[in-house]
Write an enzyme that holds these catalytic residues in place. Sequence first.
Site, mmCIF file in Angstrom:
data_model
loop_
_atom_site.group_PDB
_atom_site.id
_atom_site.type_symbol
_atom_site.label_atom_id
_atom_site.label_comp_id
_atom_site.label_asym_id
_atom_site.label_seq_id
_atom_site.Cartn_x
_atom_site.Cartn_y
_atom_site.Cartn_z
ATOM 1 N N HIS A 180 15.376 -35.997 -29.414
ATOM 2 C CA HIS A 180 14.210 -36.474 -30.168
ATOM 3 C C HIS A 180 13.791 -35.452 -31.229
ATOM 4 C CE1 HIS A 180 13.876 -39.879 -27.529
ATOM 5 N NE2 HIS A 180 14.032 -39.050 -26.505
ATOM 6 N N GLU A 206 10.185 -20.649 -18.477
ATOM 7 C CA GLU A 206 9.995 -19.277 -17.993
ATOM 8 C C GLU A 206 11.140 -18.371 -18.472
ATOM 9 O OE1 GLU A 206 7.662 -17.648 -16.902
ATOM 10 O OE2 GLU A 206 8.494 -15.933 -15.857
ATOM 11 N N GLU A 252 9.366 -12.302 -24.642
ATOM 12 C CA GLU A 252 8.345 -11.258 -24.529
ATOM 13 C C GLU A 252 8.928 -9.858 -24.438
ATOM 14 O OE1 GLU A 252 5.595 -11.444 -21.212
ATOM 15 O OE2 GLU A 252 7.128 -12.220 -19.881
ATOM 16 N N TRP A 258 -3.802 -1.746 -1.193
ATOM 17 C CA TRP A 258 -3.676 -2.967 -1.971
ATOM 18 C C TRP A 258 -4.040 -4.059 -0.980
ATOM 19 C CZ3 TRP A 258 -2.941 -4.273 -6.903
ATOM 20 C CH2 TRP A 258 -2.510 -5.561 -7.209
ATOM 21 N N LYS A 264 10.516 -15.095 -20.775
ATOM 22 C CA LYS A 264 10.948 -13.732 -20.407
ATOM 23 C C LYS A 264 11.729 -13.105 -21.555
ATOM 24 C CE LYS A 264 8.874 -13.023 -17.798
ATOM 25 N NZ LYS A 264 7.910 -13.659 -16.949
ATOM 26 N N CYS A 274 0.874 -1.174 0.000
ATOM 27 C CA CYS A 274 0.000 0.000 0.000
ATOM 28 C C CYS A 274 0.913 1.226 0.000
ATOM 29 C CB CYS A 274 -0.843 0.058 1.265
ATOM 30 S SG CYS A 274 -1.836 -1.410 1.523
ATOM 31 N N LYS A 279 -0.951 -6.470 -19.629
ATOM 32 C CA LYS A 279 -0.648 -7.036 -18.317
ATOM 33 C C LYS A 279 -1.647 -8.125 -17.938
ATOM 34 C CE LYS A 279 1.696 -7.351 -14.518
ATOM 35 N NZ LYS A 279 2.940 -8.125 -14.645
ATOM 36 N N ASN A 323 0.923 0.395 6.070
ATOM 37 C CA ASN A 323 1.352 -0.447 4.952
ATOM 38 C C ASN A 323 2.121 -1.612 5.539
ATOM 39 O OD1 ASN A 323 2.491 -1.525 2.587
ATOM 40 N ND2 ASN A 323 4.185 -0.082 2.637
ATOM 41 N N GLY A 324 1.646 -2.832 5.310
ATOM 42 C CA GLY A 324 2.340 -4.003 5.845
ATOM 43 C C GLY A 324 1.334 -5.037 6.307
ATOM 44 N N ARG A 367 1.449 1.718 -6.007
ATOM 45 C CA ARG A 367 1.609 0.774 -4.904
ATOM 46 C C ARG A 367 0.304 0.054 -4.550
ATOM 47 N NH1 ARG A 367 6.269 1.354 -2.146
ATOM 48 N NH2 ARG A 367 5.356 0.339 -0.337
HETATM 49 C C1 AGP Z 1 4.254 -13.077 -18.020
HETATM 50 O O1 AGP Z 1 5.427 -12.350 -18.091
HETATM 51 C C2 AGP Z 1 3.164 -12.619 -18.879
HETATM 52 N N1 AGP Z 1 2.887 -11.254 -18.728
HETATM 53 C C3 AGP Z 1 1.952 -13.549 -18.949
HETATM 54 O O2 AGP Z 1 2.403 -14.791 -19.384
HETATM 55 C C4 AGP Z 1 1.089 -13.757 -17.690
HETATM 56 O O3 AGP Z 1 1.792 -14.505 -16.747
HETATM 57 C C5 AGP Z 1 -0.211 -14.448 -18.091
HETATM 58 O O4 AGP Z 1 -0.925 -13.632 -18.973
HETATM 59 C C6 AGP Z 1 -1.074 -14.825 -16.910
HETATM 60 O O5 AGP Z 1 -1.505 -13.723 -16.216
HETATM 61 P P1 AGP Z 1 -2.167 -13.844 -14.782
HETATM 62 O O6 AGP Z 1 -1.123 -14.422 -13.878
HETATM 63 O O7 AGP Z 1 -2.562 -12.461 -14.418
HETATM 64 O O8 AGP Z 1 -3.334 -14.783 -14.912
#
Ligand code: AGP
Length: 600
Positions: free
Chosen positions: A496, A473, A480, A74, A477, A2, A595, A100-101, A27
Amino acid sequence: MCGIVGYLGEKEASSVLLEGLKRLEYRGYDSAGMAVLNGNGVAKAKCAGKIAALETVLLSQPIHGHTGIGHTRWATHGRPNDENAHPHSDCKNRFALVHNGIIENYLEIKEKLLKAGHHFRTETDTEIIPHLIEIYYNGNLEEALIRSLHEIRGSYAIAAIAEDEPQKIAAARMGSPLVIGIGKGEYFLASDIPAFLPFTRDALIVEDGEVIVLTPEGVKLLDSHQKKIERTSFRVLWDTAMAEKGGYKHFMLKEIHEQPDVISETLAGRLKPNGISLEIEIPKFERVFLTGAGTAYHAAMIGKYWFENLAKIPAEVELSSEFRYRNLHLSKKTLVVAVSQSGETADTLAAVREAKKQGASVLAVTNVMGSSISREAPSLYTRAGIEIGVAATKTYVSQLTLLFLLALKAGLEREALSSEEMKMFLKELYRLPELVSLTLKKESDVKHIAKLFASRKDFLYLGRHVYYPIALEGALKLKEISYIHAEGYAAGEMKHGPIALIDENVVAVALTLKSPVYEKTISNVEEVLARDASLILVAEETNKQVSKYTNHLFLIPETHWLLSPILAVLPLQLLAYLISDKKGCDVDQPRNLAKSVTVE
Ligand code: AGP
């Protein structure tokens, strides 16, 4: 996470506080509020929603005064609604307080206070503090605050005001950020410097365990025994945009470096001497099914291995976009764990609904209280705070940490772990924030390697077992945010097919952590080297063998192999970030992405 603010001076406090809150909205923004002193007691305005909603409330019901505190929330304890919005007060509204905490022992204190006749209005952990102040207040706010703090355990940045002392703000810090701004005849406090940058550039950092008193006479810093501390202020040279990122070039880098604190928050109050305590009851289950999308899916994948190894229970994982199209034969005895940072991903929400329809027990692991998924299913919160960078980093490690706790708890309940094993895992979990911090300190090693490989076009990430999802992962990263072609692969699958791709143009990143699959992974590394690929290895710093394969090493501290994925992903996050930045890409808002993906 927060944001808190405070103002004492000659200006209208509500407008200074509002300005500060707008700058702290990153925040958290599920509810907001403020309280000011005007000589006639405490005047409050608060509501659910963003700061803009609070601004509307203030337009219709202005509050006047020159001393005040504010909060943007938050939610962690209690839904995001008008009542749970800060500031909180005592029984008679003589005090107001923002926090906040997380207060870990709030339930036991609340019980005592209720028995003593105190009246509570909210579901928050914070509300116990103004009630404690009410008990201890004897005409001196900081004294009552210090006595109250002696009773609580947890993390906090707190600011409080009292109707009987209209020209005073008392504040304290333990584990959550707090800074003071010093203007001409006016004083500010905030969770972060940008909140007061339009008014002053002279700042003072508050350290853990300290209490601050703001009055027209100046700033007084005290230790927990009320002994005065001397500290000189410094001048903030950042511009506003830089200040919001805490001095980091991008939010993603800031969020990567927040991970030690985030893990502490995720663990707060959940580690007990003999096990794991979670806020909600998990129904009995015989099979677990994990689901999620993107990075959350990669967390779910590791969760599967953890349930199998720690709880010795059948575990499956499926992409949430595939979940509802399969014939999964779920039943009451299946626990479906839906992992979603935002709690809004359409496919994951649909998976939750499908699982409920089939009669399974459903549990959500999410970062956002009040999100669609959290309203559909009982939820455990990752408490990572708001994540602004589109690439998930701190929310991923918080998901992993929480899934580990969940699997460990299931293991304990099924007696699948010996008490020795349990103790060892608890010990390693206590060390985790420190281990994460040590790993991140090696950023310069990653920087050197990122520079060498930033112009390469093909990356192959390899790992087995718990490190396979980390390979996925790491590749995600890089793709993307830097738009470089990268594949994550189960190392054993190489021969394979994908091995045909390997030549001197490929950069292979292999996860060679000590585990039951270590030797097999090293064999795969040999296969890659034999075909002239460049090689980066992630290994423990105690492993002296790996340097014979390559000079490009990401070395991490040692921990139990089941926990080491949480450390192993950190250099891969940094590698992707540093390459993206070097290429001049838009790190925080990569092309074509959002996002949260609220369409199917
Ligand atoms: C991760 O870097 C991405 N932005 C994306 O894969 C994300 O994790 C995915 O869209 C799932 O989102 P969520 O965790 O909000 O469900």
